[in-house]
Design a protein around this motif. Sequence first.
Motif, PDB file in Angstrom:
ATOM      1  N   ILE A 157      23.521 -28.718 -18.372  1.00  0.00           N
ATOM      2  CA  ILE A 157      24.703 -28.264 -19.118  1.00  0.00           C
ATOM      3  C   ILE A 157      25.947 -28.957 -18.611  1.00  0.00           C
ATOM      4  O   ILE A 157      26.800 -29.411 -19.384  1.00  0.00           O
ATOM      5  N   VAL A 158      26.058 -29.080 -17.288  1.00  0.00           N
ATOM      6  CA  VAL A 158      27.238 -29.737 -16.721  1.00  0.00           C
ATOM      7  C   VAL A 158      27.329 -31.168 -17.233  1.00  0.00           C
ATOM      8  O   VAL A 158      28.398 -31.635 -17.645  1.00  0.00           O
ATOM      9  N   GLU A 187      26.133 -32.430 -19.939  1.00  0.00           N
ATOM     10  CA  GLU A 187      26.536 -32.494 -21.350  1.00  0.00           C
ATOM     11  C   GLU A 187      28.015 -32.223 -21.503  1.00  0.00           C
ATOM     12  O   GLU A 187      28.706 -32.869 -22.301  1.00  0.00           O
ATOM     13  N   GLU A 188      28.523 -31.260 -20.718  1.00  0.00           N
ATOM     14  CA  GLU A 188      29.936 -30.930 -20.882  1.00  0.00           C
ATOM     15  C   GLU A 188      30.825 -32.036 -20.357  1.00  0.00           C
ATOM     16  O   GLU A 188      31.896 -32.316 -20.921  1.00  0.00           O
ATOM     17  N   LEU A 210      31.350 -34.410 -22.957  1.00  0.00           N
ATOM     18  CA  LEU A 210      32.286 -34.008 -24.004  1.00  0.00           C
ATOM     19  C   LEU A 210      33.743 -34.305 -23.622  1.00  0.00           C
ATOM     20  O   LEU A 210      34.605 -34.475 -24.480  1.00  0.00           O
ATOM     21  N   LEU A 211      34.001 -34.360 -22.301  1.00  0.00           N
ATOM     22  CA  LEU A 211      35.387 -34.595 -21.892  1.00  0.00           C
ATOM     23  C   LEU A 211      35.718 -36.082 -21.905  1.00  0.00           C
ATOM     24  O   LEU A 211      34.831 -36.921 -21.991  1.00  0.00           O
ATOM     25  N   ASP A 212      36.982 -36.383 -21.794  1.00  0.00           N
ATOM     26  CA  ASP A 212      37.367 -37.795 -21.635  1.00  0.00           C
ATOM     27  C   ASP A 212      38.098 -38.001 -20.314  1.00  0.00           C
ATOM     28  O   ASP A 212      38.405 -37.046 -19.589  1.00  0.00           O
TER      29      ASP A 212
END
Lengths: 126, 499
Positions: free
Chosen positions: A42-43, A45-46, A49-51
């Motif tokens: 999960i980490v 993947e998240e 999602l960030l930039d």
Amino acid sequence: MAEAIQKKLQLELEKYQQMQKDVSKSMSARQKLEAQVTENNIVKEELDLLDTQNTVYKLIGPVLVKQDLEEAKATVAKRLEYINGEIQRYEMLLKDMEKKSEQHREVLSSLQQEYQRAQGRAVGKV
Amino acid sequence: MAERNKRNVEAPQGVGRLRVEHEKVVKGCEDQIQHWKNVKGDYEVLEDRLKTLPDKVSYDIMVPFGPLAFMPGKLVHTNEITVLLGDNWFAKCSAKQAQMLVEHRKKHVQSALDDLHKTKKNFEARVGFTEDLEKLSDGKGGYVDIREELEGVVCKGKRRVSLKPHSKPKTEAIVKMEEEEEEEMLNAEGSKRGVLSEEELWARLDELEAQEQQEEELDRRFDSADTNGNDDTTSSSSEEEKDEEGDRPAERSKGGTTMPLNGSQVDRTALPPRDGGKEEQEDDEEDDGLPTIHFSHTVEPKKVRINTGKNTTLKFSEMKEQKQQAKRKKNNGTSNGHSHHGLHITSPTDIYRLFVDVKNGEPVPRKSILKSRSRENSVCSDTSESSAADFEERRTLGRSPSHDDNTYSDTGSAITEEDAPTGELPVPTSRFQAFSGTVVEKEPIPLSVPQLTIAPPALPTIPERKLEEVVPEAPQEAPQEAPKRVSKFKAARLQHKGP
């Protein structure tokens, strides 16, 4: 004669119980690892999602330390690999332990039979 | 015997314990589901908060100060959110980005919830099974063992040879355990069969399959429509289902209608009986087991009305002897004027020959004898003339193009326009009205003989029929038609040349 068998039986039984405990310990360790794997996934993947504009921190003790996003991603990936390796190791261990416990079980059952026969004979004699 | 009794006593205990375990799992699942539902609710609240937070640059709030006090303060940097990504990783992001992350997490929660629901359903089903098993072992659950004595079952046709006679279908471990327990119980209940070896069981399975097939074929033959056919297929399909559970030999022994014991196919009993006359004999209590019903088929024939395509119906029974009689009767002309051609039904082609439609006075073979032409012609329905008319109309309109394809593709010989023959035959049935006159039936086979010049032989879709007749016919036809065609074209050319 029956007593000797009984003692043997007890020894075997104890060994078997020990084996079972080990097996269950490995099982629980493996389950923990599984949970960690999901979390790290999960980490990962998240983080994807960030930039780069967001700052990433790592909690080390009471301190939040700034990290680079790329570094963070790399670290998490490495950790994932490590955890997967551990899981494999534990699987192998579990298999071995299962085999050993099977053997023990067989020994136990044969001893039990012997014991019962001896008992029967003893009763017959008496 | 002592062992059996012991097993008998142990089995219900085992089953009870199994059920308890199953129920524990179900309860565990329910707790987990509740937990995840709470989590989901929390995330939703969070999302709402994130949406409203950046509305103001700063909020006046009461800040919690230790566990017991608050103090007034301001909430600033309303768009900067530090998110815990898991495993001691944090990220600072805007409210919108935080929203995205929350969505992503909600997906995970949803999938976990779905999995839990699935497992819960599975285990609930298993609990059901074990309950039935318990009831069964008690013998008071309203389950009845129906046994049928089979005598002299003649199996027609080939027995289907199973390719893997000893392969067992995969079953779940727990179900298998149930089944083993069941088996033990049934054995303990003193059934007459004794101990059947595996080979015998598989042989028995094959027998039953062959029986089914035979019955299916017979049904198909006589075009027993909808209800009966469906019963058959459903019963046979559910039988197949049962057959697949190969390691339940206990149920196979008697007939095909032994009540399924694990409750999964209890609906079988709801299916109407296939034959008219089934007798139920006494309701026995066998040993310490299930009450048993012994049953046997009576010879009472079932009347089945079948459409032979000419507004006539035939009555059939399902018993073999009577079937044969009926065949003979049919062949000898229950339908007006179907005096035969000395035809007895000996092969499927004969059936096709009989089931012909009279379209515009010409017998055209039906595409499928299984499909009844209309409600009026199906089994056991009343014929209403208006509906018949409508159906006729729709049917012929719909089918004429397809019929053309059929006829053209199958026949080897050249076929001229389809209209040609229709014009020549007398008594064309009007398409759009209910037919209320007398029917002069044209016999399909003799038809082909006198009307060689007319293109299609009577049954163009059955090329193998009467090869000796057709083959000589075909070459005869071809040269006859060829000259016709040539003559027509020639005529046209002459016409062109002429003027």
